[in-house]
Scaffold this motif. Sequence first.
Motif, short mmCIF file in Angstrom:
data_model
loop_
_atom_site.label_atom_id
_atom_site.label_comp_id
_atom_site.label_asym_id
_atom_site.label_seq_id
_atom_site.Cartn_x
_atom_site.Cartn_y
_atom_site.Cartn_z
N MET A 133 0.80 -1.05 -0.01
CA MET A 133 0.07 -0.11 0.08
C MET A 133 0.96 1.26 0.10
O MET A 133 0.79 2.28 -1.00
N ALA A 134 1.93 1.24 0.90
CA ALA A 134 2.73 2.50 0.88
C ALA A 134 3.44 2.62 -0.24
O ALA A 134 3.70 3.80 -0.87
N ASP A 135 3.76 1.57 -0.96
CA ASP A 135 4.89 1.69 -1.97
C ASP A 135 4.02 2.10 -3.41
O ASP A 135 4.37 3.15 -4.06
N LEU A 136 2.77 1.87 -3.38
CA LEU A 136 1.70 2.32 -4.35
C LEU A 136 1.59 4.04 -4.32
O LEU A 136 1.50 4.46 -5.19
N VAL A 137 1.47 4.25 -2.96
CA VAL A 137 1.27 5.70 -2.90
C VAL A 137 2.43 6.41 -3.09
O VAL A 137 2.37 7.54 -3.77
#
Length: 222
Positions: A133-137
């Motif tokens: 999730m963090a990597d996508l953001v």
Amino acid sequence: MDIYKGVGLSPGIAHGRIHFHKRKDKDVDKAQAASAEAELRAFFASRERAEAELRRLCQRAEEAGDSLTMDMLRAHMAMLSDQEFEKEVRELIEDRHMGAASAVRQTAEGYAEKLAGSGDAFLRARRDDIMDMADLVVAAMEEGGELSLETVGKDTIIVSRDIYPSEALRLLERGISAFVTMSGSLNSHMAIISRSRGVPVISGISEAELESLASEDGHRAI
């Protein structure tokens, strides 16, 4: 002929060209942000782009009748909109003058560390979901909103240190034939998705084996 051994997370036999998948290094700057307002705008805009990509993947799963993947992606979207997560990111930006990318990454790492220390194997496997999730953001911030992976051809064997669930889905869209990783577990969403698609996964190779396979990028393997 070199032989590499690991733990089978998804059964099967595959052949294709080796492709070493290395996640792009994110230039997460922890220096003081010029403007908290600008960093918050960047966070919210990037979160919206990440949610749009997850919705796209969810739509593809729905069209394929893949309820398991749909449930996983909906859980990802719920994490993205989690109020406590947003609160922690906001506090890092406003109170500690941190850049949006750094705030997202630091908050996610805190959650991931707690999950990794859990005595429950299922909860430990959710660590990758948080970091995914963090990597996508962060990727949405740094790539001008373009969430892309390197170009890979059909019948490619992906070799990587690890593979996040949304990365697995986007790579599977390209017709890859197998995953080989250093880390992973039977309970990881990457492994669960791969089993549901009939795509073999081998995990648990060593650092030396990973480097050896990376040097064989483009070579054919079984």
